[in-house]
Motif scaffolding. Structure first.
Motif, short mmCIF file in Angstrom:
data_model
loop_
_atom_site.label_atom_id
_atom_site.label_comp_id
_atom_site.label_asym_id
_atom_site.label_seq_id
_atom_site.Cartn_x
_atom_site.Cartn_y
_atom_site.Cartn_z
N VAL A 340 -2.19 4.21 1.27
CA VAL A 340 -2.85 5.24 0.47
C VAL A 340 -1.88 6.40 0.25
N GLY A 341 -1.75 6.85 -1.00
CA GLY A 341 -0.81 7.93 -1.28
C GLY A 341 -1.44 9.02 -2.13
N ILE A 342 -0.83 10.21 -2.09
CA ILE A 342 -1.30 11.30 -2.94
C ILE A 342 -0.15 11.82 -3.78
N LEU A 343 -0.46 12.09 -5.05
CA LEU A 343 0.56 12.59 -5.96
C LEU A 343 -0.02 13.74 -6.79
N GLY A 362 8.93 4.97 -6.33
CA GLY A 362 9.41 3.60 -6.11
C GLY A 362 8.38 2.76 -5.39
N LYS A 363 7.75 3.37 -4.39
CA LYS A 363 6.72 2.64 -3.64
C LYS A 363 5.54 2.27 -4.53
N VAL A 364 5.22 3.20 -5.43
CA VAL A 364 4.12 2.92 -6.36
C VAL A 364 4.54 1.77 -7.28
N GLY A 365 5.76 1.84 -7.76
CA GLY A 365 6.26 0.83 -8.69
C GLY A 365 6.36 -0.55 -8.06
N ARG A 366 6.64 -0.59 -6.76
CA ARG A 366 6.74 -1.89 -6.10
C ARG A 366 5.39 -2.37 -5.57
N GLY A 367 4.36 -1.53 -5.75
CA GLY A 367 3.03 -1.94 -5.32
C GLY A 367 2.81 -1.79 -3.82
N GLU A 368 3.68 -0.99 -3.16
CA GLU A 368 3.46 -0.79 -1.72
C GLU A 368 2.32 0.18 -1.50
N ILE A 369 2.20 1.14 -2.40
CA ILE A 369 1.04 2.02 -2.36
C ILE A 369 -0.05 1.39 -3.20
N LYS A 370 -1.18 1.14 -2.57
CA LYS A 370 -2.24 0.41 -3.26
C LYS A 370 -3.28 1.36 -3.85
N ILE A 371 -3.47 2.47 -3.16
CA ILE A 371 -4.45 3.44 -3.68
C ILE A 371 -3.73 4.76 -3.88
N LEU A 372 -3.61 5.17 -5.12
CA LEU A 372 -2.89 6.40 -5.43
C LEU A 372 -3.89 7.44 -5.91
N PHE A 385 3.04 1.78 -12.45
CA PHE A 385 2.39 0.99 -11.42
C PHE A 385 2.91 -0.44 -11.48
N LYS A 386 2.73 -1.15 -10.37
CA LYS A 386 3.10 -2.55 -10.40
C LYS A 386 1.97 -3.34 -11.04
N ASN A 387 0.76 -3.11 -10.54
CA ASN A 387 -0.35 -3.90 -11.06
C ASN A 387 -1.66 -3.13 -10.93
N LEU A 388 -1.75 -2.08 -11.69
CA LEU A 388 -2.94 -1.22 -11.65
C LEU A 388 -4.15 -1.96 -12.23
N ALA A 389 -5.21 -2.05 -11.42
CA ALA A 389 -6.38 -2.79 -11.90
C ALA A 389 -7.61 -1.92 -12.01
N LEU A 390 -7.61 -0.75 -11.34
CA LEU A 390 -8.80 0.09 -11.35
C LEU A 390 -8.40 1.56 -11.45
N VAL A 391 -9.05 2.27 -12.39
CA VAL A 391 -8.83 3.71 -12.52
C VAL A 391 -10.17 4.42 -12.29
N VAL A 392 -10.15 5.40 -11.40
CA VAL A 392 -11.36 6.19 -11.14
C VAL A 392 -11.07 7.62 -11.58
#
Ligand code: ADP
Ligand code: MG
Length: 695
Positions: A340-343, A362-372, A385-392
């Motif tokens: 989980v990350g905050i930006l 970089g972590k976001v881009g590689r999908g290491e951070i799953k919830i941003l 994002f690597k594979n963004l599937a849900l936006v809230v």
């Protein structure tokens, strides 16, 4: 003809240059805008009275000859009074205008005039006070008819608008295109557009005004619905990542929470999980009263998404809220917290540590951070994002119509680079929007509603406080604070002037600090402070460095300070019920008894009645419906913002009309998906689309 009257007013010779800016302030730029700038009310000056029959306090129209007219300067009150005597066959009456000396240039002795206004009296007898006037030989425009009254701005009077509109109608009325298909006009029993526009400006009778308003309202609503039906179709046709429903995962997670989900939470979570299972993107509005527990429902969807291997982005309107969500997610996802990350503009980190921005992205881009989790920074920066599937989107109403459209579009642009699909979108709001309005403006969204608060919440004791009882309340507050509680003091935002209310709050802060609570620590928060300073004050209040927080109405929605149990709202009569309810929702977030004090100096019975609704109901939806009834839809959706004509606004509580408009929009697309047979309509829609997506 196909230009739909999009002629800029600066190209219209009879609209003087000096008025262009002022009209722009009213949202009027083109001929079409001006023709569709409708009165907000009408004065009935249609019946001519005999001067001899006039009665005090009556509003009347008379016609007669000017026997005498002159300007008189009064030194005492420093104004000019224009006094005249007007005579008809039945008698004579005085006429008085204040501070309009130029009238002498327009009407002179022996002119025949028509006057409409209020009959007053003083020791010299009856007189007409500040009446509207025009020469009797003129076509009745300002007097002697049902007279339109327009929303005014400085330097643009209704009188001037009437004059210009009558010129515009003369020149352009016949060119106003009928964009509603004939079949619909017939089915809905609508009058034609030319008649409607003419009747709204210069009505022949009140019945016709109604018909014209209905026509214009249906047109506006029909257009809105066309846009929304088409947006929905487009949205449905795009692809999304399917997030498989994982019953065991959800059961385990829910079992591990420290509380039991409410039925409403379960139901909403289920609707959302069912949506994101589909190969088409979800587009759902999630409404739930303050404190109803939306975050955990969003977390469930994020959890499933994460376990399926995909990313979630959560956007909040402020840094304070983003941090709050980050803290919550850290706690409930203890086992995966490094994911989980905050930006925001000022920080980027995971639970463990701060990162350099580059490293973090970089972590976001590689999908290491799953919830941003983050603020606008999520879409403003080059976040990939690597594979963004849900936006809230949390507190989505805080983003304004255009901003929201931008966010939504940005969300759609955040493409998964594996499958090129559009993320599922969940928009959350704590402002209960009455169903009719939700239908009108969010018709392209599915709706989930949390209409039940978690169990065990204590009812917030709400009281209306008149000036006589202030002292008692101050004493009470001091006692509560001595017991360790904290209090909010809210000041009304005087419209369009955070400057003035900021000043009011600053003064009150001083007054409270020096006169009332010199022994307590009092913080101050208002909209003109720097974001950094705002954050700091909020944080210090959370950390109990202040006993009281004085704030304008900018106070963060969604902010959670459980130890604050007292909410004082000054000038409470100036707020809408839905908003008061929001403020009240800042307290009552713990087991401790909370209080909300509605301060008001107003003794009006209506105000009392309105505020009483808050004492009686804790149901945000009910309060919103009630507000809609008495204050109209304007306060839910700013007129300007939404671009809805006043004439249409008045009909927005009309569910049937909205439903009809939607059905017509749907069937039109079914009949002619590309609107090939309706080129005018197509053109208007394209323009509307452009206006929404301005970037
Ligand atoms: P909102 O809908 O206003 O965003 P939150 O999600 O911030 O509300 O939840 C408000 C508080 O209620 C949080 O502290 C949360 O942990 C708590 N909460 C949420 N659901 C429940 C529940 N079912 N029972 C008890 N407390 C709950
Ligand atoms: Mg919230």
């Amino acid at each position: 003809m196909t230009n739909n009257l999009q002629i800029p007013l600066r190209n219209v010779s009879f609209v003087e240059k000096k008025y262009l800016k002022k009209l722009e302030r009213l949202g009027v730029r083109t001929v079409r805008d001006f023709l569709y700038f409708f009165p907000h009310r009408y004065d009935d000056f249609s019946k001519l009275s005999k001067i001899a029959d006039l009665k005090p306090d009556q509003t009347a129209t008379v016609e007669g000859k000017i026997i005498d007219i002159q300007n008189i300067r009064t030194w005492k009150r420093r104004m000019t009074i224009t006094e005249a005597a007007v005579q008809d066959k039945s008698g004579l009456i005085r006429v008085v205008w204040f501070n309009q000396p130029f009238i002498l240039q327009n009407i002179k002795k022996d002119f025949r005039v028509r006057l409409s206004g209020k009959v007053n009296w003083d020791n010299k007898g009856l007189y007409l006070s500040n009446p509207a006037y025009e020469l009797a030989k003129r076509v009745p425009t300002n007097t002697g008819r049902i007279v339109p009254v327009y929303p005014e701005t400085r330097g643009v009077t209704s009188r001037w608008i009437r004059w210009k509109i009558s010129q515009l109608l003369g020149k352009y009325l016949n060119e106003i295109p009928e964009i509603i298909p004939n079949a619909i006009l017939k089915r809905q029993e609508l009058i034609g557009v030319k008649e409607a526009v003419r009747e709204l400006h210069f009505p022949s009778c009140f019945e016709k005004i109604k018909e014209a308003q209905k026509r214009v309202a249906l047109e506006e609503m029909f257009l809105i619905q066309l846009v929304s039906v088409r947006a929905r179709k487009d949205w449905e046709q795009s692809r999304a990542i399917e997030i498989p429903f994982n019953e065991k995962l959800i059961k385990d997670f829910v079992g591990y929470l420290s509380f039991k989900l409410t039925d409403a939470q379960k139901k909403s979570a289920f609707q959302i999980l069912k949506d994101i299972e589909k190969p088409h993107p979800m587009n759902r509005l999630f409404e739930g009263d303050v404190g109803s527990g939306k975050t955990v429902v969003a977390a469930i969807a994020a959890l499933e998404t994460m376990m399926a291997g995909y990313q979630t982005a959560i956007m909040a309107p402020t840094e304070v809220l983003a941090i709050q969500h980050f803290e919550t997610f850290k706690k409930i996802f203890k086992n995966f917290s490094q994911k989980v990350g905050i930006l925001t503009n000022s920080q980027c980190r995971t639970v463990w540590k701060k990162n350099t921005r580059r490293n973090f992205l970089g972590k976001v881009g590689r999908g290491e951070i799953k919830i941003l989790i983050g603020t606008h920074a999520l879409i403003q920066e080059s976040v990939e994002f690597k594979n963004l599937a849900l936006v809230v989107i949390d507190e989505q109403h805080r983003f304004g119509v255009e901003q929201r459209a931008r966010l939504q579009k940005a969300a759609a642009n955040l493409k998964d680079n594996l499958k090129n699909s559009v993320p599922h979108l969940l928009s959350m709001t704590a402002t209960p929007i009455p169903r009719t309005l939700a239908l009108a403006f969010y018709g392209n969204l599915d709706l989930s509603i949390l209409d039940e608060l978690p169990k065990g919440r204590k009812k917030i004791i709400t009281e209306i406080i008149t000036p006589a009882n202030r002292e008692k309340v101050y004493d009470f507050i001091r006692a509560e604070i001595k017991n360790g509680r904290q209090a909010f003091f809210i000041f009304p935002l005087i419209e369009e002037s955070e400057k003035i209310s900021g000043k009011a709050a600053t003064e009150e802060h001083e007054r409270l600090s020096s006169d009332i609570f010199p022994d307590l620590k009092i913080g101050l928060l208002h909209g003109r402070m720097k974001p950094k300073d705002k954050e700091k004050v909020m944080k210090d209040f959370k950390d109990k460095k202040y006993n009281i927080l004085v704030s304008t109405s900018v106070i963060e929605v969604g902010v959670d300070v459980p130890n604050a149990t007292i909410m004082v709202i000054e000038g409470s009569e100036r707020f809408g019920l839905a908003q008061l309810h929001q403020f009240r929702g800042r307290v009552g977030r713990s087991e401790k008894q909370s209080h909300c004090f509605l301060f008001t100096d107003s003794s009006s019975a209506n105000t009392k009645k309105r505020l009483k609704a808050l004492l009686e109901s804790e149901d945000g939806f009910k309060l919103a419906e009630y507000d809609l009834e008495i204050r109209g839809p304007g306060q839910f959706i700013g007129t300007r913002q939404s671009g809805i004509a006043d004439a249409a606004m008045q009909h927005l509580s009309d569910v049937k009309l909205i439903q009809q408009a939607r059905i017509e929009a749907q069937s039109l697309f079914e009949f002619d998906p590309k609107l090939e047979k309706f080129p005018l309509l197509k053109e208007v829609l394209e323009r509307m689309n452009k206006e929404v997506h301005l970037e």
